[in-house]
Design a protein around this motif. Structure first.
Motif, PDB file in Angstrom:
ATOM      1  N   GLU A 122      11.880   7.008 -20.924  1.00 28.05           N
ATOM      2  CA  GLU A 122      12.948   6.130 -20.466  1.00 28.05           C
ATOM      3  C   GLU A 122      14.278   6.643 -21.014  1.00 28.05           C
ATOM      4  O   GLU A 122      14.406   6.904 -22.208  1.00 28.05           O
ATOM      5  CB  GLU A 122      12.711   4.700 -20.934  1.00 28.05           C
ATOM      6  CG  GLU A 122      11.450   4.075 -20.347  1.00 28.05           C
ATOM      7  CD  GLU A 122      11.200   2.677 -20.886  1.00 28.05           C
ATOM      8  OE1 GLU A 122      11.741   1.718 -20.314  1.00 28.05           O
ATOM      9  OE2 GLU A 122      10.466   2.556 -21.892  1.00 28.05           O
ATOM     10  N   ASP A 123      15.249   6.782 -20.130  1.00 29.91           N
ATOM     11  CA  ASP A 123      16.584   7.255 -20.504  1.00 29.91           C
ATOM     12  C   ASP A 123      17.529   6.056 -20.547  1.00 29.91           C
ATOM     13  O   ASP A 123      17.711   5.377 -19.543  1.00 29.91           O
ATOM     14  CB  ASP A 123      17.075   8.278 -19.486  1.00 29.91           C
ATOM     15  CG  ASP A 123      18.402   8.919 -19.885  1.00 29.91           C
ATOM     16  OD1 ASP A 123      19.104   8.349 -20.741  1.00 29.91           O
ATOM     17  OD2 ASP A 123      18.732   9.974 -19.324  1.00 29.91           O
ATOM     18  N   PRO A 124      18.133   5.787 -21.717  1.00 31.26           N
ATOM     19  CA  PRO A 124      19.043   4.627 -21.819  1.00 31.26           C
ATOM     20  C   PRO A 124      20.203   4.674 -20.830  1.00 31.26           C
ATOM     21  O   PRO A 124      20.774   3.632 -20.489  1.00 31.26           O
ATOM     22  CB  PRO A 124      19.555   4.700 -23.261  1.00 31.26           C
ATOM     23  CG  PRO A 124      18.540   5.501 -23.990  1.00 31.26           C
ATOM     24  CD  PRO A 124      18.005   6.490 -23.000  1.00 31.26           C
ATOM     25  N   ASP A 125      20.569   5.864 -20.373  1.00 27.59           N
ATOM     26  CA  ASP A 125      21.718   6.010 -19.485  1.00 27.59           C
ATOM     27  C   ASP A 125      21.345   6.036 -18.008  1.00 27.59           C
ATOM     28  O   ASP A 125      22.237   6.095 -17.152  1.00 27.59           O
ATOM     29  CB  ASP A 125      22.479   7.292 -19.835  1.00 27.59           C
ATOM     30  CG  ASP A 125      23.019   7.287 -21.252  1.00 27.59           C
ATOM     31  OD1 ASP A 125      23.481   6.205 -21.683  1.00 27.59           O
ATOM     32  OD2 ASP A 125      22.975   8.332 -21.916  1.00 27.59           O
ATOM     33  N   GLU A 126      20.068   5.988 -17.709  1.00 28.92           N
ATOM     34  CA  GLU A 126      19.634   6.053 -16.315  1.00 28.92           C
ATOM     35  C   GLU A 126      18.695   4.888 -16.012  1.00 28.92           C
ATOM     36  O   GLU A 126      17.556   4.854 -16.470  1.00 28.92           O
ATOM     37  CB  GLU A 126      18.915   7.382 -16.023  1.00 28.92           C
ATOM     38  CG  GLU A 126      19.780   8.620 -16.219  1.00 28.92           C
ATOM     39  CD  GLU A 126      20.879   8.728 -15.171  1.00 28.92           C
ATOM     40  OE1 GLU A 126      20.862   7.958 -14.193  1.00 28.92           O
ATOM     41  OE2 GLU A 126      21.758   9.596 -15.338  1.00 28.92           O
ATOM     42  N   LEU A 127      19.198   3.916 -15.230  1.00 27.76           N
ATOM     43  CA  LEU A 127      18.411   2.727 -14.920  1.00 27.76           C
ATOM     44  C   LEU A 127      17.089   3.071 -14.266  1.00 27.76           C
ATOM     45  O   LEU A 127      16.053   2.452 -14.552  1.00 27.76           O
ATOM     46  CB  LEU A 127      19.219   1.796 -14.007  1.00 27.76           C
ATOM     47  CG  LEU A 127      18.488   0.562 -13.485  1.00 27.76           C
ATOM     48  CD1 LEU A 127      18.116  -0.372 -14.631  1.00 27.76           C
ATOM     49  CD2 LEU A 127      19.322  -0.175 -12.448  1.00 27.76           C
TER      50      LEU A 127
ATOM     51  N   GLN B  90      13.945   3.389 -16.416  1.00 28.96           N
ATOM     52  CA  GLN B  90      13.636   2.311 -17.363  1.00 28.96           C
ATOM     53  C   GLN B  90      12.652   1.305 -16.769  1.00 28.96           C
ATOM     54  O   GLN B  90      12.686   1.014 -15.576  1.00 28.96           O
ATOM     55  CB  GLN B  90      14.923   1.585 -17.754  1.00 28.96           C
ATOM     56  CG  GLN B  90      15.970   2.484 -18.389  1.00 28.96           C
ATOM     57  CD  GLN B  90      17.363   1.865 -18.391  1.00 28.96           C
ATOM     58  OE1 GLN B  90      17.523   0.675 -18.131  1.00 28.96           O
ATOM     59  NE2 GLN B  90      18.372   2.675 -18.668  1.00 28.96           N
ATOM     60  N   TYR B  91      11.810   0.760 -17.647  1.00 29.18           N
ATOM     61  CA  TYR B  91      10.916  -0.328 -17.246  1.00 29.18           C
ATOM     62  C   TYR B  91      11.690  -1.644 -17.376  1.00 29.18           C
ATOM     63  O   TYR B  91      11.439  -2.468 -18.248  1.00 29.18           O
ATOM     64  CB  TYR B  91       9.653  -0.349 -18.114  1.00 29.18           C
ATOM     65  CG  TYR B  91       8.685   0.769 -17.798  1.00 29.18           C
ATOM     66  CD1 TYR B  91       7.776   0.645 -16.753  1.00 29.18           C
ATOM     67  CD2 TYR B  91       8.682   1.946 -18.538  1.00 29.18           C
ATOM     68  CE1 TYR B  91       6.884   1.674 -16.457  1.00 29.18           C
ATOM     69  CE2 TYR B  91       7.801   2.977 -18.248  1.00 29.18           C
ATOM     70  CZ  TYR B  91       6.905   2.837 -17.203  1.00 29.18           C
ATOM     71  OH  TYR B  91       6.024   3.856 -16.906  1.00 29.18           O
TER      72      TYR B  91
END
Length: 627
Positions: A477-482, A485-486
């Motif tokens: 999961e990348d914090p900058d790419e929705l 993300q779950y």
């Protein structure tokens, strides 16, 4: 009789006339007060009388002998307490701010369904019931289908709740825009009255009291929308400032406009359009009673709404000293822990000033934390991950070379569950991200194992009969790419499982020594994790909850916050009414008092008339004696 004596009589005659005029002016002012008893914003007026010039009759070393030339109306003033005005407007501003906070709470409660009895808690209960049923008989086809449909219903209801919250956020754009337009309109009117008052009072002969009443009424109305400071210059013009930026300067008014916060956030923020300043309000700082930033319905809307669509990543997580990453080789790494703890504190400050400062973004974050934790818990049990011990490379399905480092997450192909299809499909999660698959399947040069010696590569045969080794590299999961993300906004049920329920992982893995064995343990583990206390509602509080309790506590905390704001709202109503009562005691028109004044001025008028008659009779007598 000497000329000076005759002159004194004429002077006395003028004195009486001045008294007559003063009494007449007082009658007019009193009548004006009585006529405006019920006029909104009207301020009681009062005549201020002063002596006219004195005529020196005789001068000696002992002093002067002077004869007064009568009285005059020096000014018709408003009876108004400017301190009470400012306090009243401050309290009105706070009242409207907290009214918006409480209004938002009631809207959120409606979204969650608590008021209609269709609680999201039902979806949680149903999801738990489906897991429990499947844990008793995972071989039952009907139970598997119900489990999948229950999961789909769960994620759809969660999406509906989150979408309703985010739609409410963007829906506030219209109200924000209307309030910005209203503030601009009030500013224009105040500037107009500034000019009218200045022109009317330029001669110094009168006060433009009725214009001032209209302007004060506008200042009262402006306080409902925003807090401001103001001052009046020597010409009677009001200068109005909002957060040190000018709204009105003499006869000029400056305007706000609405801008989109950024290209990814369709929410509006007010900015100054024509005075050289930027944002009207600071939206990266928690509201404060001491700083008077808990004021105005416009800032109340912006605060309650927040500045983004929040998700689970906005909730800072305190580092856990027991985390294996801080204990490599059984030795605690204090430096690594201290660095992460400092990062947590920095993120906590940001959270408290932004996401945690807004009731909507705070609820969005809490709700997304719940959904994220449930979906990733179920996925991680169906598709458990391990880590590679050394860096390496592999080839993806498109023939691209992919590098991975030591410690990269991969599917534990030995201990994961498999589907009931003929291929014994592995690596199919139940809750999928719309933008990226769970794993990037790589072809590697040979078999690989993790630190525990478990095989982490799947051995298969290609179309040519060659042995191929596949490594399931987890897409982090990348914090900058929705889309990585779950998060509720990007979650769905795995479309492969929807199309073919047989690939739902329910069987034990043959690589672990099991043959055609359905796994009850894995689903029993889900129930166990469901009841573990794992999630925190607030990073400022150490208390953690299990999933059912988490939602109940979330709703309960929302209700408690609403009660707090309602209590503040009631107190503000009392405060506002108290200051308004005090203002009216001074500025308001009392019929009884004005009637008394009316009688006094009538008596004064009559007395001046009798005085003039007496002087007239004396003059007539003198003239007759001299004729």
């Amino acid at each position: 009789m000497e000329d000076s004596d005759m002159g004194s009589l004429f002077t006395s005659f003028n004195v009486g006339v001045s008294g007559l005029h003063a009494a007449q002016s007082g009658l007019h002012t009193t009548s004006h007060n009585l006529a405006n008893v019920k006029t909104p914003g009207y301020t009681r007026q009062q005549n201020m009388q002063a002596d006219k010039m004195y005529q020196v009759h005789k001068s000696t070393d002992k002093g002067l002998m002077q004869i007064g030339l009568g009285t005059k109306v020096d000014a018709i003033r408003q009876i108004r307490d400017h301190f009470l005005d400012k306090e009243y407007r401050l309290e009105v501003s706070r009242l409207t701010f907290y009214d918006k906070q409480f209004e938002t709470v009631t809207e959120i409660e409606d979204v969650l369904g608590e008021m209609e009895g269709v609680e999201f808690n039902n979806a949680l209960t149903d999801m738990w019931a489906h897991i429990q049923s499947l844990s008793t008989d995972p071989s039952n086809v009907t139970e598997r289908q119900l489990f999948i449909s229950g999961a789909e219903s769960f994620i759809n209801k969660a999406y509906d709740v989150y979408t309703a919250l985010s739609n409410y956020q963007t829906g506030l754009n219209l109200e924000i825009s209307k309030q910005v337009d209203k503030i601009n309109e009030i500013g224009e009117k105040i500037a107009k009255y500034n000019l009218m008052i200045s022109q009317a009072e330029a001669s110094g002969l009168e006060n433009a009291n009725d214009y001032r009443d209209d302007r004060n009424l506008l200042l009262d109305e402006l306080a409902e929308y925003t807090y401001y400071v103001y001052e009046e210059d020597i010409d009677g013009k009001i200068q109005v400032y909002i957060n040190n930026a000018p709204l009105v300067i003499e006869g000029n008014s400056y305007h706000m406009k609405c801008e989109q916060i950024d290209e990814d956030t369709p929410m509006y923020k007010p900015v100054w359009a024509d005075n050289g300043y930027g944002d009207v309000y600071r939206l990266d700082e928690a509201y404060s009673h001491e700083k008077k930033t808990d004021t105005g319905s416009l800032l109340g809307l912006l605060t309650a709404r927040g500045n983004k669509f929040a998700n689970y990543l906005d909730m800072p997580v305190k580092p856990d000293r027991e985390d294996p990453k801080y204990n490599p080789g059984g030795v605690f790494d204090q430096n690594a822990y201290d660095l992460d703890y400092k990062k947590f504190n920095d993120e906590l400050k940001v959270f408290n000033n932004t996401t945690g400062n807004s009731i909507l973004t705070k609820i969005e974050t809490q709700f997304d934390v719940l959904i994220h934790n449930i979906t990733t818990m179920i996925n991680d049990i169906l598709c458990p991950n391990s880590t590679v011990t050394a860096a390496g490379t592999g080839t993806d399905a498109n023939g691209n070379t992919v590098n991975f480092g030591a410690g990269a997450k991969v599917l534990d192909v030995t201990n994961c569950l498999v589907g009931t299809d003929d291929e014994g499909t592995i690596g199919e999660e139940l809750f999928a991200r719309k933008g990226v698959s769970r794993y990037n399947v790589l072809t590697v040069a040979g078999p690989m194992t993790d630190a525990n010696g478990n095989t982490i590569t799947q051995e298969t045969t290609d179309a040519n009969g060659n042995t191929v080794y596949k490594l399931y590299l987890y897409n982090e999961e990348d914090p900058d790419e929705l889309w990585t993300q779950y998060s509720i906004r990007d979650l769905e049920i795995n479309d492969k499982i929807l199309a073919n329920y047989s690939i739902l992982p329910v069987k034990e893995n043959p690589l672990a020594g099991h043959t055609d064995v359905y796994s009850q343990q894995m689903y029993t583990d889900m129930l166990s994790f469901w009841n573990n206390k794992t999630a925190s509602l607030d990073p400022n509080i150490l208390t953690v909850y299990k999933y059912d309790d988490y939602y109940d506590q979330m709703v309960g905390a929302l209700g408690t916050q609403g009660s707090v704001w309602y209590s503040i709202l009631e107190d503000q109503i009392v405060e506002t009414e108290g200051f308004e009562d005090k203002r009216q005691q001074i500025a308001g028109v009392s019929t009884d008092e004005e009637l008394v004044s009316l009688l006094q001025y009538q008596h004064a008028f009559n007395a001046a008339s009798r005085y003039i008659n007496t002087i007239d009779e004396m003059l007539q007598h003198i003239i007759e004696r001299l004729s």
